[in-house]
Design an enzyme around this catalytic site. Structure first.
Site, PDB file in Angstrom:
ATOM      1  N   THR A 112       0.851  -1.188   0.000  1.00 51.44           N
ATOM      2  CA  THR A 112       0.000   0.000   0.000  1.00 51.44           C
ATOM      3  C   THR A 112       0.888   1.239   0.000  1.00 51.44           C
ATOM      4  O   THR A 112       1.755   1.379   0.857  1.00 51.44           O
ATOM      5  CB  THR A 112      -0.914   0.036   1.241  1.00 51.44           C
ATOM      6  OG1 THR A 112      -0.107  -0.013   2.426  1.00 51.44           O
ATOM      7  CG2 THR A 112      -1.860  -1.132   1.243  1.00 51.44           C
TER       8      THR A 112
ATOM      9  N   SER B 209       5.404  10.100   9.528  1.00 48.97           N
ATOM     10  CA  SER B 209       4.188   9.813   8.778  1.00 48.97           C
ATOM     11  C   SER B 209       4.504   9.471   7.331  1.00 48.97           C
ATOM     12  O   SER B 209       5.468   9.970   6.745  1.00 48.97           O
ATOM     13  CB  SER B 209       3.247  11.021   8.821  1.00 48.97           C
ATOM     14  OG  SER B 209       2.218  10.909   7.867  1.00 48.97           O
ATOM     15  N   LYS B 210       3.658   8.617   6.726  1.00 49.85           N
ATOM     16  CA  LYS B 210       3.811   8.311   5.305  1.00 49.85           C
ATOM     17  C   LYS B 210       3.681   9.563   4.453  1.00 49.85           C
ATOM     18  O   LYS B 210       4.197   9.630   3.345  1.00 49.85           O
ATOM     19  CB  LYS B 210       2.760   7.281   4.873  1.00 49.85           C
ATOM     20  CG  LYS B 210       3.107   5.851   5.242  1.00 49.85           C
ATOM     21  CD  LYS B 210       2.146   4.887   4.572  1.00 49.85           C
ATOM     22  CE  LYS B 210       2.583   3.443   4.827  1.00 49.85           C
ATOM     23  NZ  LYS B 210       1.696   2.482   4.128  1.00 49.85           N
ATOM     24  N   ARG B 211       2.963  10.551   4.972  1.00 45.57           N
ATOM     25  CA  ARG B 211       2.753  11.793   4.211  1.00 45.57           C
ATOM     26  C   ARG B 211       3.933  12.747   4.327  1.00 45.57           C
ATOM     27  O   ARG B 211       4.001  13.748   3.617  1.00 45.57           O
ATOM     28  CB  ARG B 211       1.467  12.477   4.692  1.00 45.57           C
ATOM     29  CG  ARG B 211       0.208  11.691   4.377  1.00 45.57           C
ATOM     30  CD  ARG B 211      -1.038  12.401   4.835  1.00 45.57           C
ATOM     31  NE  ARG B 211      -1.082  12.524   6.289  1.00 45.57           N
ATOM     32  CZ  ARG B 211      -1.566  11.587   7.095  1.00 45.57           C
ATOM     33  NH1 ARG B 211      -2.034  10.457   6.583  1.00 45.57           N
ATOM     34  NH2 ARG B 211      -1.581  11.765   8.403  1.00 45.57           N
ATOM     35  N   ASP B 212       4.857  12.473   5.235  1.00 48.27           N
ATOM     36  CA  ASP B 212       6.022  13.331   5.407  1.00 48.27           C
ATOM     37  C   ASP B 212       6.998  13.068   4.249  1.00 48.27           C
ATOM     38  O   ASP B 212       7.342  11.921   3.981  1.00 48.27           O
ATOM     39  CB  ASP B 212       6.709  13.021   6.739  1.00 48.27           C
ATOM     40  CG  ASP B 212       7.755  14.040   7.122  1.00 48.27           C
ATOM     41  OD1 ASP B 212       8.536  14.438   6.229  1.00 48.27           O
ATOM     42  OD2 ASP B 212       7.798  14.436   8.290  1.00 48.27           O
TER      43      ASP B 212
END
Length: 502
Positions: free
Chosen positions: A25, A269-272
């Protein structure tokens, strides 16, 4: 003395088997790669095996694109595996989506043994019972369905209900010895009988993960500390799997520290952007540098030493030496370490790795460089290898060598001295007579003209010609750059800046 589960593996050396089992993912995350790295290093240090399998049972989130990116990430990082996807092995298939028959068989054995039972309670019924009994809702399921009669089960089925399958949890303390954190105990009653298979027949992570580990003979489970709460549940399941002969032992567990973001105390975070492995590759990290830095996220090779080779890392690494405290991702330190590894490359290797960054930035003016451009890039590489921390810096540093149109940067123009035109004219006059255009001859001619005759300090003397050649305040060594450009192009650029200023 620490209490070790009596069925815990005693595997050492080449009998050690570890696994890396991500879900496909999103983009590969540096924390996930750190997990792969530590498992890989532990296997290589001990002469054991690394198994790479994919947990892809969540059809709504998993994707083939993410799977390919995982393979790409490990391949680029030079983290190889002994068994698993792409390479095969005796315990396949290595994708959970292809192992459903295996899970159905194991769950049937667990039901027959009495370790697993059918549970028909809905979330609303569980909440209502907890409220009626003065029990906090967050405690969840109350083990109500443990001893349903066949008649009760039949009545629920007649209502159209489908059961979840739950594992019976013993009413006792559960203890294991973490290889990083020491003895850890989950008190009796920490969690209720938990679901292994949803009413729709979908098996959950806490079931399929230990089953795969057991069937693949995984001896050591090295994973992030955020998964540690599931360990107690898995210990209960291992007892049940052992009794039916699916598991032959309980693995050793080690829970690695979280990787925190640059600020605060939250998990990266994955969003970082710092979490994006491929962004680091795009920016110009080499795998040696990034792996070196990721190894430092919870581990150290020794006091006052941060830079080491992968071979040194493998020789020194032991999971027991990992620090349990959270590790913070420091991009500046990562870049610095990467620069150290760039300087360790031999000149040819460095040049070959640099070429794609020049091409991607459009430096060559075409998708593929010409033979002459490749030769020029290889000649120029030694001039910048000592100055670069990221391969992505190459286009800015060397782009001026591959174009006739120089763009003068504002800060470079602003820093020119008032007599820049005079300096440039003196440069032209000094270089015109030079026949053999070598760095030594160029330096001798310019030093005599600018430093000795005009009485300029070198910093002032060589600033204008540097800007004329590259358009930048900072560039590769000046005299070597002039040699690469050649006499005619050097003189043309010196005159061009003089005309622009004049």
């Amino acid at each position: 003395m620490a209490t070790v589960h009596p069925l815990t593996t005693t595997a050492t050396g080449s009998d050690i088997r570890v696994r890396f089992c991500p879900s496909p993912t999103g983009l590969p995350h540096v924390g996930m790669v750190r997990t792969a790295l530590f498992n890989w290093a532990y296997a290589r240090h001990n002469g054991g095996k690394l198994v790479f399998r994919i947990e892809d049972t969540d059809a709504a989130r998993d994707s083939e694109e993410s799977f390919r990116q995982l393979v790409d990430a490990l391949t680029w990082m030079k983290i190889d595996w002994d068994e698993g996807v792409e390479v095969g092995g005796p315990d396949g298939p290595y994708r959970q989506s292809q192992r459903q028959d295996i899970y159905r068989d194991v769950i049937a054995q667990l039901v027959a043994s009495g370790a697993v039972y059918e549970s028909f309670s809905t979330a609303e019924e569980i909440d209502a019972r907890n409220e009626a009994n003065g029990r906090a809702k967050q405690l969840g399921y109350d083990n109500h369905d443990r001893n349903l009669t066949d008649e009760q089960k039949a009545a629920f089925r007649a209502e159209g209900r489908r059961p979840a399958l739950r594992l019976r949890v013993p009413d006792e303390d559960l203890t294991f010895v973490d290889l990083i954190r020491g003895e850890i105990t989950f008190p009796a009653g920490s969690f209720p009988d938990y679901v292994l298979v949803r009413p729709n027949g979908q098996p959950l992570y806490t079931f399929v993960n230990p089953v795969d580990d057991a069937l693949m003979g995984i001896t050591h489970v090295l994973r992030g500390e955020d998964i540690m709460p599931s360990t107690a549940r898995q210990l209960v399941l291992y007892d049940a799997l052992t009794k039916i002969g699916v598991a032959k032992f309980v693995p050793r567990f080690a829970h690695m520290p979280l990787v925190l973001g640059a600020t605060g105390n939250k998990k990266l975070s994955k969003r970082d952007p710092q979490a994006d492995l491929f962004l680091h590759r795009t920016n110009g990290f080499i795998h040696e540098g990034l792996l070196n830095y990721l190894a430092l996220l919870g581990w150290s090779i020794g006091p006052d030493r941060d830079v080491f080779s992968l071979e040194e890392f493998i020789r020194a690494f032991d999971i027991a030496d990992v620090n349990p405290n959270p590790a913070r991702f420091d991009e500046k330190k990562a870049i610095s370490i990467n620069g150290d590894h760039i300087r360790r490359l031999d000149a040819k290797d460095f040049a070959e790795r640099m070429l794609p960054y020049l091409a991607d930035a459009g430096v060559f003016g075409a998708p593929e460089p010409t033979h002459e451009q490749i030769v020029l890039a290889f000649r120029a590489a030694p001039l910048v290898q000592e100055r670069m921390q990221l391969l992505g810096e190459a286009p800015d540093l060397l782009g001026f060598l591959f174009t006739d149109e120089i763009e003068y940067q504002a800060d470079a123009m602003k820093g020119l001295p008032a007599n820049a035109v005079e300096v440039l004219s003196a440069c032209v006059a000094a270089l015109e007579p030079v026949e053999e255009f070598t760095p030594e001859n160029v330096k001798e001619a310019l030093s005599a003209s600018l430093v000795e005759n005009l009485g300029l300090k070198p910093r002032v003397a060589f600033g204008p010609p540097r800007v004329a050649l590259s358009g930048r305040r900072v560039s590769p060594p000046l005299f070597e750059s002039m040699e690469l450009l050649g006499k005619d192009e050097t003189l043309r650029r010196l005159r061009a800046l003089a005309d622009t200023l004049g």
